[in-house]
Scaffold this active site. Sequence first.
Site, mmCIF file in Angstrom:
data_model
loop_
_atom_site.group_PDB
_atom_site.id
_atom_site.type_symbol
_atom_site.label_atom_id
_atom_site.label_comp_id
_atom_site.label_asym_id
_atom_site.label_seq_id
_atom_site.Cartn_x
_atom_site.Cartn_y
_atom_site.Cartn_z
ATOM 1 N N CYS A 25 -2.296 5.303 -10.644
ATOM 2 C CA CYS A 25 -2.422 5.406 -9.183
ATOM 3 C C CYS A 25 -1.772 6.725 -8.799
ATOM 4 O O CYS A 25 -0.570 6.919 -9.043
ATOM 5 C CB CYS A 25 -1.707 4.253 -8.487
ATOM 6 S SG CYS A 25 -1.574 4.457 -6.675
ATOM 7 N N ASN A 26 -2.559 7.637 -8.228
ATOM 8 C CA ASN A 26 -2.021 8.952 -7.882
ATOM 9 C C ASN A 26 -0.929 8.842 -6.830
ATOM 10 O O ASN A 26 0.148 9.415 -6.975
ATOM 11 C CB ASN A 26 -3.139 9.859 -7.371
ATOM 12 C CG ASN A 26 -4.088 10.299 -8.459
ATOM 13 O OD1 ASN A 26 -3.939 11.361 -9.045
ATOM 14 N ND2 ASN A 26 -5.089 9.478 -8.770
ATOM 15 N N ALA A 32 1.076 6.548 -6.001
ATOM 16 C CA ALA A 32 2.327 5.951 -6.487
ATOM 17 C C ALA A 32 3.257 6.999 -7.102
ATOM 18 O O ALA A 32 4.467 6.763 -7.202
ATOM 19 C CB ALA A 32 2.019 4.856 -7.504
ATOM 20 N N ASP A 55 0.830 -1.210 0.000
ATOM 21 C CA ASP A 55 0.000 0.000 0.000
ATOM 22 C C ASP A 55 0.868 1.265 0.000
ATOM 23 O O ASP A 55 1.742 1.432 0.850
ATOM 24 C CB ASP A 55 -0.926 -0.010 1.221
ATOM 25 C CG ASP A 55 -1.967 1.088 1.139
ATOM 26 O OD1 ASP A 55 -3.039 0.840 0.570
ATOM 27 O OD2 ASP A 55 -1.689 2.217 1.626
ATOM 28 N N LYS A 65 -12.084 -0.496 -2.709
ATOM 29 C CA LYS A 65 -11.132 -1.608 -2.868
ATOM 30 C C LYS A 65 -11.753 -2.933 -2.420
ATOM 31 O O LYS A 65 -11.338 -4.002 -2.865
ATOM 32 C CB LYS A 65 -9.847 -1.330 -2.080
ATOM 33 C CG LYS A 65 -8.946 -0.274 -2.732
ATOM 34 C CD LYS A 65 -7.632 -0.127 -1.995
ATOM 35 C CE LYS A 65 -6.764 0.991 -2.564
ATOM 36 N NZ LYS A 65 -6.218 0.714 -3.899
ATOM 37 N N CYS A 123 -7.558 10.219 -6.617
ATOM 38 C CA CYS A 123 -7.232 8.839 -6.267
ATOM 39 C C CYS A 123 -8.022 8.016 -7.271
ATOM 40 O O CYS A 123 -9.228 8.259 -7.473
ATOM 41 C CB CYS A 123 -7.667 8.503 -4.841
ATOM 42 S SG CYS A 123 -7.701 6.714 -4.525
#
Lengths: 240, 240
Positions: free
Chosen positions: A80-81, A83, A45, A164, A194
Amino acid sequence: MLGVLGGMGPMATVDFLAKLVRATPAGRDQDHIPTLVCSAVDIPDRADAILGTGPDPLPAMRAALARLEAGGATRIAIPCNTAHHWHAALQAGTGLPILHIVDAVAETLARTGIETGGRVGLLATDGTLRAGLYRERLARREIACRAPGPEGQAAVAAAIRLVKAHRVAEARPLLEAQVRALSEAGCDRVVMACTEIPIALAGSDPSGLLVDATEALARACVAACRPDRGDAAAALPRAA
Amino acid sequence: MLGVLGGMGPMATVDFLAKLVRATPAGRDQDHIPTLVCSAVDIPDRADAILGTGPDPLPAMRAALARLEAGGATRIAIPCNTAHHWHAALQAGTGLPILHIVDAVAETLARTGIETGGRVGLLATDGTLRAGLYRERLARREIACRAPGPEGQAAVAAAIRLVKAHRVAEARPLLEAQVRALSEAGCDRVVMACTEIPIALAGSDPSGLLVDATEALARACVAACRPDRGDAAAALPRAA
């Protein structure tokens, strides 16, 4: 061939791919962008790592990037923001250009008239906010960012976890309340920053307030991979 | 890592990936199946090749399979029914097991009580019908197949082309008419045996008549990649 470093989360990657296909001007399969996607769901995560409560995801992200390079990718997108906190570290380790999702959002904002002096609200993970990913990059364009207060942000984080866990219907009202609060606080636009969030808020933007970072990245990919068709993609009506 | 030989067409691959994610029992990203997807949109049209009016797609399919092997895939799924005409040829060239979409459909039919003596209608490309992909493989289980007549089949082929050109709303009534006709002709179920078709018929099955080959393949992948969780996936309610 476009390489997609995905799986963060897996449905967000699917949502990105759907937006990529829709944003590509095409009448048959062969008009689309060849794409290699690594849904590397084992990446730890990202938000937990930024907050210091989880392991470093960079080694797993680098391994996924290596798979994409081995498979023949020539350009990389990361749906993925959070990341993007590791964007510079990933870019330093590869010769392939990696698009930046915040630059893609900035381009979308500029196209809808939000430039110097604008103010945008952010629906993002705690990690994205803590890392200042949007704040710093949009400040260069003199756009101010506003996040929800502590209670509102806790609701956003809870909503992201619900998406999720396939519990989209429960996530939606939590996010809608924060969109309203950010609008009432004077934001010109609210960025879904996100990639889980557009899944929950699909079809929920009666006032045209929302900016979808996932869709912005998809359009940036079309413009980068199809420089001849990018303008056509930018001019397309918003995907249903 | 599951390898997906996709891009035939690109939105059908996205639809398959969405069904794979939904069919996986998961509460967080890390519970999902690591997946490498090659959206090889440059693969020549499969139906045209079977009908003798287009180039052989096998070399391009083999190249995509090689990319998946190079990237670390250990098992392969192909979300395109017509491409299964080359299943044996592809399987002969790799040590990785390749799932077969018609076997996945047969398992779904058995689970819903359609076995020996059953009769199913087929909505498929001209190539899938000409190649006898379903007819031969379901005959082994003593299930009979019925395709639309020439005019009906022309409408199905037109609908498939419309989906590939992003014109889903126009495709839907063409397909719904053929579902009705096959049902009236005595079919117990109608198989959506081209991966473009569930995109057009999403949410359109009031009588529970339709069997979705894309979803059947996704469930077979969960069962194969997560033998401990496959039964849970099979027991899940149908994805919305």
